[in-house]
Design a protein around this motif. Sequence first.
Motif, PDB file in Angstrom:
ATOM      1  N   PHE A   1       5.532  18.598 -36.707  1.00  0.00           N
ATOM      2  CA  PHE A   1       6.464  17.762 -37.472  1.00  0.00           C
ATOM      3  C   PHE A   1       7.745  18.518 -37.729  1.00  0.00           C
ATOM      4  CE2 PHE A   1       8.263  16.960 -41.716  1.00  0.00           C
ATOM      5  CZ  PHE A   1       8.709  15.663 -41.531  1.00  0.00           C
ATOM      6  N   TYR A   2       8.873  17.807 -37.585  1.00  0.00           N
ATOM      7  CA  TYR A   2      10.174  18.387 -37.921  1.00  0.00           C
ATOM      8  C   TYR A   2      11.074  17.309 -38.484  1.00  0.00           C
ATOM      9  CZ  TYR A   2      14.991  19.914 -37.430  1.00  0.00           C
ATOM     10  OH  TYR A   2      16.309  20.191 -37.689  1.00  0.00           O
ATOM     11  N   ASP A   3      11.743  17.614 -39.567  1.00  0.00           N
ATOM     12  CA  ASP A   3      12.812  16.781 -40.119  1.00  0.00           C
ATOM     13  C   ASP A   3      13.767  17.726 -40.831  1.00  0.00           C
ATOM     14  OD1 ASP A   3      13.680  13.841 -41.016  1.00  0.00           O
ATOM     15  OD2 ASP A   3      13.924  15.193 -42.722  1.00  0.00           O
ATOM     16  N   PRO A   4      15.059  17.651 -40.531  1.00  0.00           N
ATOM     17  CA  PRO A   4      15.991  18.618 -41.135  1.00  0.00           C
ATOM     18  C   PRO A   4      16.025  18.576 -42.648  1.00  0.00           C
ATOM     19  CG  PRO A   4      17.181  16.837 -40.017  1.00  0.00           C
ATOM     20  CD  PRO A   4      15.754  16.723 -39.622  1.00  0.00           C
ATOM     21  N   ARG A   5      15.683  17.439 -43.241  1.00  0.00           N
ATOM     22  CA  ARG A   5      15.671  17.323 -44.706  1.00  0.00           C
ATOM     23  C   ARG A   5      14.287  17.611 -45.281  1.00  0.00           C
ATOM     24  NH1 ARG A   5      17.943  13.251 -42.041  1.00  0.00           N
ATOM     25  NH2 ARG A   5      19.957  12.347 -42.577  1.00  0.00           N
ATOM     26  N   GLY A   6      13.266  17.670 -44.410  1.00  0.00           N
ATOM     27  CA  GLY A   6      11.901  17.857 -44.889  1.00  0.00           C
ATOM     28  C   GLY A   6      11.284  16.578 -45.422  1.00  0.00           C
ATOM     29  N   ILE A   7      11.833  15.421 -45.034  1.00  0.00           N
ATOM     30  CA  ILE A   7      11.329  14.129 -45.488  1.00  0.00           C
ATOM     31  C   ILE A   7      10.275  13.627 -44.506  1.00  0.00           C
ATOM     32  CG2 ILE A   7      11.927  11.711 -45.922  1.00  0.00           C
ATOM     33  CD1 ILE A   7      14.707  12.688 -46.788  1.00  0.00           C
ATOM     34  N   VAL A   8       9.149  13.222 -45.009  1.00  0.00           N
ATOM     35  CA  VAL A   8       8.078  12.668 -44.180  1.00  0.00           C
ATOM     36  C   VAL A   8       8.143  11.151 -44.287  1.00  0.00           C
ATOM     37  CG1 VAL A   8       5.589  12.559 -43.791  1.00  0.00           C
ATOM     38  CG2 VAL A   8       6.641  14.708 -44.518  1.00  0.00           C
ATOM     39  N   ASP A   9       8.686  10.516 -43.261  1.00  0.00           N
ATOM     40  CA  ASP A   9       8.767   9.058 -43.268  1.00  0.00           C
ATOM     41  C   ASP A   9       7.392   8.438 -43.095  1.00  0.00           C
ATOM     42  OD1 ASP A   9      11.492   8.617 -43.726  1.00  0.00           O
ATOM     43  OD2 ASP A   9      11.993   9.017 -41.637  1.00  0.00           O
ATOM     44  N   ASP A  10       7.283   7.162 -43.473  1.00  0.00           N
ATOM     45  CA  ASP A  10       5.981   6.497 -43.525  1.00  0.00           C
ATOM     46  C   ASP A  10       5.260   6.458 -42.189  1.00  0.00           C
ATOM     47  OD1 ASP A  10       6.338   5.986 -46.215  1.00  0.00           O
ATOM     48  OD2 ASP A  10       7.141   3.974 -45.923  1.00  0.00           O
ATOM     49  N   TYR A  11       6.000   6.483 -41.082  1.00  0.00           N
ATOM     50  CA  TYR A  11       5.322   6.370 -39.793  1.00  0.00           C
ATOM     51  C   TYR A  11       4.435   7.577 -39.490  1.00  0.00           C
ATOM     52  CZ  TYR A  11       8.274   9.633 -37.061  1.00  0.00           C
ATOM     53  OH  TYR A  11       8.897  10.749 -36.544  1.00  0.00           O
ATOM     54  N   ILE A  12       4.704   8.723 -40.148  1.00  0.00           N
ATOM     55  CA  ILE A  12       3.917   9.931 -39.894  1.00  0.00           C
ATOM     56  C   ILE A  12       2.513   9.817 -40.506  1.00  0.00           C
ATOM     57  CG2 ILE A  12       3.791  12.411 -40.230  1.00  0.00           C
ATOM     58  CD1 ILE A  12       6.022  11.806 -38.352  1.00  0.00           C
ATOM     59  N   PRO A  13       2.364   9.624 -41.828  1.00  0.00           N
ATOM     60  CA  PRO A  13       1.003   9.483 -42.376  1.00  0.00           C
ATOM     61  C   PRO A  13       0.277   8.260 -41.830  1.00  0.00           C
ATOM     62  CG  PRO A  13       2.663   9.071 -44.075  1.00  0.00           C
ATOM     63  CD  PRO A  13       3.384   9.645 -42.901  1.00  0.00           C
ATOM     64  N   TYR A  14       1.018   7.193 -41.528  1.00  0.00           N
ATOM     65  CA  TYR A  14       0.389   6.008 -40.923  1.00  0.00           C
ATOM     66  C   TYR A  14      -0.283   6.387 -39.610  1.00  0.00           C
ATOM     67  CZ  TYR A  14       0.109   1.241 -38.967  1.00  0.00           C
ATOM     68  OH  TYR A  14      -0.325   0.052 -38.412  1.00  0.00           O
ATOM     69  N   LYS A  15       0.406   7.153 -38.809  1.00  0.00           N
ATOM     70  CA  LYS A  15      -0.136   7.583 -37.520  1.00  0.00           C
ATOM     71  C   LYS A  15      -1.333   8.514 -37.704  1.00  0.00           C
ATOM     72  CE  LYS A  15       2.992   9.289 -34.864  1.00  0.00           C
ATOM     73  NZ  LYS A  15       3.941  10.302 -34.354  1.00  0.00           N
ATOM     74  N   LEU A  16      -1.174   9.516 -38.569  1.00  0.00           N
ATOM     75  CA  LEU A  16      -2.245  10.499 -38.751  1.00  0.00           C
ATOM     76  C   LEU A  16      -3.494   9.869 -39.361  1.00  0.00           C
ATOM     77  CD1 LEU A  16      -0.128  13.537 -40.002  1.00  0.00           C
ATOM     78  CD2 LEU A  16      -1.161  13.218 -37.741  1.00  0.00           C
ATOM     79  N   GLU A  17      -3.299   8.921 -40.249  1.00  0.00           N
ATOM     80  CA  GLU A  17      -4.442   8.241 -40.847  1.00  0.00           C
ATOM     81  C   GLU A  17      -5.253   7.506 -39.781  1.00  0.00           C
ATOM     82  OE1 GLU A  17      -5.337   5.116 -44.534  1.00  0.00           O
ATOM     83  OE2 GLU A  17      -3.302   5.403 -43.793  1.00  0.00           O
ATOM     84  N   ARG A  18      -4.575   6.963 -38.780  1.00  0.00           N
ATOM     85  CA  ARG A  18      -5.264   6.217 -37.725  1.00  0.00           C
ATOM     86  C   ARG A  18      -5.744   7.110 -36.591  1.00  0.00           C
ATOM     87  NH1 ARG A  18      -2.601   3.596 -40.988  1.00  0.00           N
ATOM     88  NH2 ARG A  18      -2.993   1.386 -41.467  1.00  0.00           N
TER      89      ARG A  18
END
Length: 637
Positions: free
Chosen positions: A22-39
């Motif tokens: 995972f990489y985001d310059p602000r360190g923000i985890v958008d919803d699509y990330i946990p949605y994906k990992l949960e599935r």
Amino acid sequence: MEQSNEQRALAAGARRAIFYLFYDPRGIVDDYIPYKLERLRPHADHITVIVNGALDEAGRVALEAVSDDVWQRENIGFDVEGYKDAIERFGERASEFDELLLMNYTFFGPIGDFAPLFERMDAANVDFWGMTDHTEVTPNPITLDGTMPRHLQSHWIAVRRPVFESEAWRDYWRQMPPIRSYSDSILNHESRFTSHFESLGFVSAAAYPHENYPGTPHPAFERAQQLLEDGCPVLKRRPFFHDPLYLDREGVIGRYLLDEVEQRGYPVEFVLRNMSRTSMPRVLNTAASLLEILPDQQVGYDPEKPFRILAAVHIFYEDLTDELLDRLESLPNSYDLVATTTDEAKAEYIRERIAARSDARLAASEVRVLPSNRGRDLSAFFVATRDKLVSDEYDLVVKVHSKKTVQQGAAVGTLFKRQQLDNLLGTPGYTANVIGLFQKEPTLGAVYPPTVHIGFPTMGGAWFTNKEPTKKLADRLGIRVPLDDLSPLAPLGAMWIARPEAMRLLFEIEYDYTDYSPETDHSDGSLAHVQERIIPYAAGELGYHVKTVANTEYAAISHTFLEYKLDQLSRTVQGYAIEEVGVLQQWAATVSRVDSGVLGTIRAYFGRHHPGLRDRLSPAYHGLRKVLGRAPANPEQ
């Protein structure tokens, strides 16, 4: 040469570990990330999230809820060194698993369900596999020499025990050179991994191989819709931020992709929220076709879900009061009105006109007299109406103003006013459809008319001199959405409908009228011009996307003029737009380098259309330049 002799297919009960980069310059985890990992969780016995660089506290909580380990490291080496370090850190624990899956954040999913994919690939007799592959390309697009081999794409590569327990696997990562650039990651890992291990006797496969999508080297990008139709559960982010000229040539239509994923049950707002934070607004607006052309008949508004609406209306020209109030009557439910003006006489006239109309939709009204007209309608909005906009009393704000473009001809000024008001507050049915967009799209932050181009030379540089001061304000407010190159996707004309929450960053500074240029100096580079242009970037920073809106009549007018202008501009340089632009940019650079005058223009023209004649005339050209005292430093130019 190493060779896999073990049974390659995964047996029932096989164990899988996932390394998710995972990489985001602000360190923000958008919803699509946990949605994906949960599935992915039902298909993995262990999930490690490798965080390159920043991670905010909310993001850490979200990742820890859907993984077994969240490991934050310095942002060096791209995903390649992230995988390398995670594999080394995991160490001997790898022997507990039958498959290691390396994947990253560069795709959305699952579009549908991951289960059919894993079921099919678990049964595949392979040593390693990927979601998609890229064809062999000559010359190598990175080095411009040799051949880039066919390879599995690195956003999803699964390796099985025969590979990751081999000495070749250990050597591969041990000998990995430092990754200092995107090109390094392609040359030293993504394009090398597959052929390297295949040369050692290991067997690979793509779940959706390029052979099924002839005519393109890169199906995951250029044939994304066909992949989705074939059941591919992932969609790359790239179609929504890549150069639209390339998308145009390849026929990649982001709007079709959004329609497809929505039909398959994927939350489209996940795509728009992430891309709004990370893409240039005009690029996203083009790539995803976020212009909405709406009918005059109400088709997209739910009267059972009304919004609390504030109309913020600046009326400098009091003779336009009734025209603006007529427009507000098209709103589909009740609203409050705050009108601003510049003196008490105008204010009294406006109050009288409001009282005379008895608009049943008008719940409350107030007319405020400004102490100054510096900044005009922008200061009226950001200073005089600020208290209302930060109060959390309203779901939407409608910002319009009395518009007379006095510096242009009468026809152009009238057209500009109509372009703004017709496309925001048209017929009651049309306006209801505009408001309905906010009902349907929870991450929609603002809508406004498309860039005005008839009567104004906006195309190709609508920043004018405002880009640098906009960047300074963006830096001050912590806005990191990339600024558009040539023209901002901004509400030029300063009329829009927005969620106040989407504009929250712009109210963090309490401006005063003295911060604005004097009324007689409304030139580019002033605060008002910057505030007008920064709207989509402020919304995007908070994860809100913006859309442009138009009625069917204006869409017809605009498209025909745009088509004709493009046809004329393409007259000299024909071809795909991406090629035309490349030639024109090269031509402009040549003219600038050789001579900014007539001689350079003539030479550049002959170089494009008659290169042989240019070469024959070259001695005469250089002789004439010497006579004129303008000999180039390099006579080969």
